[in-house]
Design an enzyme around this catalytic site. Structure first.
Site, PDB file in Angstrom:
ATOM      1  N   GLY A  14       0.733  -1.271   0.156  1.00 47.16           N
ATOM      2  CA  GLY A  14      -0.018  -0.098   0.059  1.00 47.16           C
ATOM      3  C   GLY A  14       0.978   1.046  -0.082  1.00 47.16           C
ATOM      4  O   GLY A  14       0.725   2.203   0.643  1.00 47.16           O
ATOM      5  N   ALA A  17       2.548   3.158  -5.261  1.00 47.53           N
ATOM      6  CA  ALA A  17       2.157   1.985  -6.506  1.00 47.53           C
ATOM      7  C   ALA A  17       0.804   1.362  -6.199  1.00 47.53           C
ATOM      8  O   ALA A  17      -0.052   1.241  -7.001  1.00 47.53           O
ATOM      9  CB  ALA A  17       3.411   1.102  -6.594  1.00 47.53           C
ATOM     10  N   VAL A  50       9.333   8.125   0.182  1.00 46.65           N
ATOM     11  CA  VAL A  50       9.850   9.343  -0.718  1.00 46.65           C
ATOM     12  C   VAL A  50       9.137   9.300  -2.230  1.00 46.65           C
ATOM     13  O   VAL A  50       8.306   8.274  -2.292  1.00 46.65           O
ATOM     14  CB  VAL A  50      11.366   9.138  -1.066  1.00 46.65           C
ATOM     15  CG1 VAL A  50      12.182   9.539  -0.031  1.00 46.65           C
ATOM     16  CG2 VAL A  50      11.671   7.826  -1.490  1.00 46.65           C
ATOM     17  N   ALA A  53       7.869  14.286  -6.762  1.00 51.36           N
ATOM     18  CA  ALA A  53       7.857  15.035  -8.073  1.00 51.36           C
ATOM     19  C   ALA A  53       7.419  14.217  -9.259  1.00 51.36           C
ATOM     20  O   ALA A  53       7.732  12.767  -9.163  1.00 51.36           O
ATOM     21  CB  ALA A  53       9.445  15.558  -8.487  1.00 51.36           C
ATOM     22  N   LYS A  81       4.582  22.016 -10.989  1.00 55.04           N
ATOM     23  CA  LYS A  81       5.950  21.807 -11.365  1.00 55.04           C
ATOM     24  C   LYS A  81       6.055  21.969 -12.748  1.00 55.04           C
ATOM     25  O   LYS A  81       5.396  21.545 -13.617  1.00 55.04           O
ATOM     26  CB  LYS A  81       6.685  20.307 -11.107  1.00 55.04           C
ATOM     27  CG  LYS A  81       7.731  20.085 -11.544  1.00 55.04           C
ATOM     28  CD  LYS A  81       8.210  18.585 -11.277  1.00 55.04           C
ATOM     29  CE  LYS A  81       9.375  18.275 -12.084  1.00 55.04           C
ATOM     30  NZ  LYS A  81       9.773  16.792 -11.968  1.00 55.04           N
ATOM     31  N   PRO A  99      12.476  22.076 -19.093  1.00 51.94           N
ATOM     32  CA  PRO A  99      11.188  22.744 -18.998  1.00 51.94           C
ATOM     33  C   PRO A  99      10.024  21.652 -19.592  1.00 51.94           C
ATOM     34  O   PRO A  99      10.322  20.806 -20.417  1.00 51.94           O
ATOM     35  CB  PRO A  99      10.889  23.907 -19.607  1.00 51.94           C
ATOM     36  CG  PRO A  99      12.201  23.869 -20.832  1.00 51.94           C
ATOM     37  CD  PRO A  99      13.134  22.716 -20.311  1.00 51.94           C
ATOM     38  N   LEU A 337       8.520  -0.161  -7.428  1.00 49.45           N
ATOM     39  CA  LEU A 337       9.740  -0.473  -6.809  1.00 49.45           C
ATOM     40  C   LEU A 337       9.898  -2.100  -7.047  1.00 49.45           C
ATOM     41  O   LEU A 337      11.294  -2.465  -7.242  1.00 49.45           O
ATOM     42  CB  LEU A 337      10.304  -0.013  -5.503  1.00 49.45           C
ATOM     43  CG  LEU A 337       9.939   1.443  -5.333  1.00 49.45           C
ATOM     44  CD1 LEU A 337      10.484   1.946  -4.029  1.00 49.45           C
ATOM     45  CD2 LEU A 337      10.866   2.206  -6.286  1.00 49.45           C
ATOM     46  N   THR A 348      10.559   9.830 -12.905  1.00 49.72           N
ATOM     47  CA  THR A 348       9.981   9.142 -13.715  1.00 49.72           C
ATOM     48  C   THR A 348       9.231   7.692 -13.077  1.00 49.72           C
ATOM     49  O   THR A 348       8.518   7.088 -13.743  1.00 49.72           O
ATOM     50  CB  THR A 348      10.879   8.385 -14.880  1.00 49.72           C
ATOM     51  OG1 THR A 348      11.890   8.064 -14.181  1.00 49.72           O
ATOM     52  CG2 THR A 348      11.119   9.349 -15.865  1.00 49.72           C
TER      53      THR A 348
HETATM   54  P1  FAD Z   1       6.663   1.234  -1.123  1.00 45.94           P
HETATM   55  O1  FAD Z   1       6.312   2.605  -0.873  1.00 45.94           O
HETATM   56  O2  FAD Z   1       8.079   0.597  -0.621  1.00 45.94           O
HETATM   57  O3  FAD Z   1       5.583   0.378  -0.682  1.00 45.94           O
HETATM   58  C1  FAD Z   1       5.786  -1.099  -0.280  1.00 45.94           C
HETATM   59  C2  FAD Z   1       4.384  -1.682   0.349  1.00 45.94           C
HETATM   60  O4  FAD Z   1       4.473  -2.781   0.353  1.00 45.94           O
HETATM   61  C3  FAD Z   1       4.248  -0.912   1.431  1.00 45.94           C
HETATM   62  O5  FAD Z   1       2.991  -0.542   1.997  1.00 45.94           O
HETATM   63  C4  FAD Z   1       4.798  -2.019   2.596  1.00 45.94           C
HETATM   64  O6  FAD Z   1       3.854  -1.989   3.609  1.00 45.94           O
HETATM   65  C5  FAD Z   1       4.113  -3.409   1.977  1.00 45.94           C
HETATM   66  N1  FAD Z   1       4.791  -4.684   2.078  1.00 45.94           N
HETATM   67  C6  FAD Z   1       5.967  -5.005   1.870  1.00 45.94           C
HETATM   68  N2  FAD Z   1       6.441  -6.149   2.275  1.00 45.94           N
HETATM   69  C7  FAD Z   1       5.219  -6.545   2.898  1.00 45.94           C
HETATM   70  C8  FAD Z   1       4.769  -7.586   3.624  1.00 45.94           C
HETATM   71  N3  FAD Z   1       5.638  -8.819   4.025  1.00 45.94           N
HETATM   72  N4  FAD Z   1       3.571  -7.892   4.079  1.00 45.94           N
HETATM   73  C9  FAD Z   1       2.687  -6.778   3.817  1.00 45.94           C
HETATM   74  N5  FAD Z   1       3.049  -5.655   3.156  1.00 45.94           N
HETATM   75  C10 FAD Z   1       4.229  -5.486   2.536  1.00 45.94           C
HETATM   76  N6  FAD Z   1       9.236   8.647  -8.040  1.00 45.94           N
HETATM   77  C11 FAD Z   1       8.879   9.734  -8.596  1.00 45.94           C
HETATM   78  O7  FAD Z   1       8.014   9.719  -9.599  1.00 45.94           O
HETATM   79  N7  FAD Z   1       9.341  11.021  -8.170  1.00 45.94           N
HETATM   80  C12 FAD Z   1      10.233  11.114  -7.300  1.00 45.94           C
HETATM   81  O8  FAD Z   1      10.705  12.343  -7.134  1.00 45.94           O
HETATM   82  C13 FAD Z   1      10.640   9.807  -6.557  1.00 45.94           C
HETATM   83  N8  FAD Z   1      11.695  10.018  -5.823  1.00 45.94           N
HETATM   84  C14 FAD Z   1      12.375   8.765  -5.179  1.00 45.94           C
HETATM   85  C15 FAD Z   1      13.407   9.249  -4.325  1.00 45.94           C
HETATM   86  C16 FAD Z   1      13.943   7.679  -3.962  1.00 45.94           C
HETATM   87  C17 FAD Z   1      15.274   8.041  -3.179  1.00 45.94           C
HETATM   88  C18 FAD Z   1      13.302   6.552  -4.196  1.00 45.94           C
HETATM   89  C19 FAD Z   1      14.014   5.221  -3.397  1.00 45.94           C
HETATM   90  C20 FAD Z   1      12.157   6.523  -4.946  1.00 45.94           C
HETATM   91  C21 FAD Z   1      11.711   7.683  -5.579  1.00 45.94           C
HETATM   92  N9  FAD Z   1      10.563   7.740  -6.572  1.00 45.94           N
HETATM   93  C22 FAD Z   1      10.237   8.870  -7.104  1.00 45.94           C
HETATM   94  C23 FAD Z   1      10.414   6.508  -6.691  1.00 45.94           C
HETATM   95  C24 FAD Z   1       8.839   6.506  -5.810  1.00 45.94           C
HETATM   96  O9  FAD Z   1       9.188   6.709  -4.426  1.00 45.94           O
HETATM   97  C25 FAD Z   1       8.124   4.996  -5.904  1.00 45.94           C
HETATM   98  O10 FAD Z   1       8.183   4.640  -7.351  1.00 45.94           O
HETATM   99  C26 FAD Z   1       6.820   5.045  -5.279  1.00 45.94           C
HETATM  100  O11 FAD Z   1       6.699   5.574  -4.108  1.00 45.94           O
HETATM  101  C27 FAD Z   1       6.161   3.589  -5.314  1.00 45.94           C
HETATM  102  O12 FAD Z   1       7.088   2.718  -4.349  1.00 45.94           O
HETATM  103  P2  FAD Z   1       6.195   1.431  -4.026  1.00 45.94           P
HETATM  104  O13 FAD Z   1       4.667   1.620  -3.856  1.00 45.94           O
HETATM  105  O14 FAD Z   1       6.593   0.585  -4.942  1.00 45.94           O
HETATM  106  O15 FAD Z   1       6.866   0.873  -2.796  1.00 45.94           O
END
Ligand code: FAD
Length: 502
Positions: A14, A17, A50, A53, A81, A99, A337, A348
């Site tokens: 949650g 993504a 994080v 943007a 932005k 831009p 991710l 992106t």
């Molecule tokens: P997460 O936010 O890590 O979510 C993972 C989820 O899985 C959580 O809810 C967690 O609780 C759950 N989970 C994991 N394991 C279990 C388990 N065993 N049981 C139950 N639940 C579980 N993107 C942009 O577009 N612009 C930006 O400026 C940008 N900056 C970034 C900067 C950094 C340093 C990083 C690392 C990423 C950045 N991103 C950016 C990418 C962006 O943060 C991610 O694409 C976005 O937040 C998606 O993350 P996620 O949902 O895939 O993962």
């Protein structure tokens, strides 16, 4: 090949993504009788925290969800932005803006930039930024919505995205998804259940013993890649040779004065630092290569570059540039991710989630899981990653910086083939080639190539049909029109106040 329809989608995770996927699938498919969507997340594990943007494509995602933009801006404490300002990337002391939107206006059916190049060759000192309404408005701290209904105005060539609070964005989407029927289940997944014969995922077991079963699993578990990587054992294509940064340290700080509607990226000795101004705080982070810098030094650099007081303890993140060898395997599709990551230099990652969802909607499977459709999904997703990789590498490759081991490594690295072709074509003729419907437009490639000091020796031959005086006159007129339009815009703060923000 038709099979039984999917009756249950399980979204694992949650973060941004997971909730984007939940909000979109429930919006598009929620009304289908007999389809259930369930999201499992663990508050104890939390999210990456994080990702603030975005790029302009998010506007169509919001529209598809039926989101009211003013409400979205208020709820997520968003700012607008208009692009990214790159500071110290070409050389220390230099800056340029990448831009959104396009430059100038095309003439005689030829891209504007060929006339600009002609002007440059004739000795006209007119920076490219001055022909972009988004760049100039961004630097002036001004904002107004683009006016597509006024094709002759520079306002028609503006484009924008948002900078928002990632936590609030996920909550905002969660409210919508739950209202659209998504079931949310809290709990840590301790086991992933698979069919003994096919290896397909059949369910996930939570810490309290509860089993959540499904037909299609969206792996949104973040860097853990719980289903795709850990359970199905799909390998990882490692691009750290091209993009050596593998650490980030992030910290929000208090606001300091008015904020321009731009993300800022400042190059550092072993990476770069982001600055993302929101309504209520500034997001900051330092992305760096651990082979070239110690964590403690990276943290000192981050803190020295803050405009305000730190508001939280630093968030330390490790990553490897690249993607999973297959993003869709059996009945598991990775979004976010868990499928891969390229550093946030051009913001992106959220877009990749969005394009993954769009692709899923087009190729939505039955329980027969047609291998051709899966192949197609994977191929198109890899193309997205590759396009982004090459664009990111351009920033590092085309630089004059040689003041650290990191920059010497980056500038001496032979570029990937696709990027090498683009650079060669631009250097020789000022032309920008795009192989297919690439994410980054001609204007984006132009911005970064020119910004990073890539100098073409030629331009479109037909641009020479305008004589030098006429070229000067037209360029000056466009530049003045842009400056005038910017001077008429409200400041971003005034604009936000008008919709109940800031
Ligand atoms: P997460 O936010 O890590 O979510 C993972 C989820 O899985 C959580 O809810 C967690 O609780 C759950 N989970 C994991 N394991 C279990 C388990 N065993 N049981 C139950 N639940 C579980 N993107 C942009 O577009 N612009 C930006 O400026 C940008 N900056 C970034 C900067 C950094 C340093 C990083 C690392 C990423 C950045 N991103 C950016 C990418 C962006 O943060 C991610 O694409 C976005 O937040 C998606 O993350 P996620 O949902 O895939 O993962």
């Amino acid at each position: 090949m038709n099979g039984e329809p999917i009756r249950k989608i399980v979204i694992v995770g949650g973060g941004t993504a997971g909730w984007m996927a939940a909000a979109a699938t429930s919006r598009i498919m929620g009304a289908f009788p007999g389809l259930t969507i369930e999201l499992v997340e663990s508050e104890a594990i939390g999210t990456v925290g994080v990702g603030e943007a975005t790029i302009p494509q998010i506007i169509s995602f919001n529209m598809m969800l039926g989101i009211d933009e003013a409400e979205f801006v208020r709820e997520t404490r968003a700012t607008y932005k208009l692009g990214i300002e790159f500071v110290d990337w070409l050389r220390i002391g230099h800056s340029y803006v990448h831009p959104f939107g396009s430059y100038g206006i095309d003439m005689l059916g030829i891209d504007f930039h060929h006339f600009w190049l002609r002007g440059q060759r004739a000795g006209l000192d007119m920076p490219l930024d001055e022909f972009s309404i988004s760049a100039m408005a961004g630097k002036a701290g001004r904002f107004i919505h683009p006016r597509k209904d006024q094709p002759n105005s520079p306002l028609a060539r503006m484009a924008y995205a948002f900078q928002f609070d990632a936590g609030r964005y996920a909550r905002f989407l969660r409210n919508r998804a739950e209202a659209q029927g998504v079931i949310r289940t809290e709990g840590r997944i301790t086991e992933v259940l698979q069919d003994g014969e096919t290896g397909f995922v059949t369910g996930v077991r939570l810490e309290d013993g509860k089993i959540v079963e499904g037909d299609l699993f969206l792996d949104c578990s973040g860097f853990r890649s719980l289903l795709l990587g850990q359970t199905l054992g799909v390998g990882f294509t490692d691009w750290s040779k091209w993009l050596p940064c593998d650490r980030a340290i992030a910290v929000p700080c208090s606001l300091a004065g008015d904020n321009e509607p731009l993300t800022r990226s400042t190059a550092q000795p072993a990476g770069w630092q982001w600055r993302i101004p929101l309504q209520h705080r500034i997001g900051n982070g330092h992305v760096y290569s651990s082979a070239h810098m110690e964590d403690a030094e990276a943290e000192d650099i981050l803190h020295a570059g803050l405009d305000g007081t730190p508001l939280a303890e630093p968030n330390r993140i490790r990553f490897t540039a690249g993607h999973r060898d297959r993003i869709w395997e059996k009945n598991v599709i990775a979004l976010g991710l868990s499928g891969g990551f390229l550093e946030p230099l051009e913001s992106t990652a959220i877009h990749l989630v969005q394009s993954g969802i769009a692709r899923l909607m087009i190729l939505f499977p039955s329980r027969a899981f047609n291998p051709k459709e899966i192949e197609r999904f994977n191929r198109d997703t890899f193309a997205d990653y590759l396009d982004i990789r090459d664009f990111l590498v351009l920033h590092y490759k085309a630089t004059e910086r040689d003041d650290s081991e990191f920059w010497r490594y980056c500038r001496n690295l032979p570029p990937p083939d696709g990027l090498a072709d683009k650079l060669e074509m631009f250097r020789s003729s000022g032309r920008i080639i795009r192989e297919h419907n690439e994410l980054f437009t001609e204007a984006s490639w132009l911005a970064v190539m020119v910004g990073q000091g890539v100098e073409p020796s030629g331009y479109h031959p037909a641009a020479a049909l305008l004589d030098e005086d006429e070229t000067r006159r037209r360029l000056s007129h466009i530049r003045q029109t842009v400056a005038h339009a910017v001077s008429q815009m409200p400041t971003q703060d005034e604009y936000l106040a008008g919709i109940g923000g800031a």
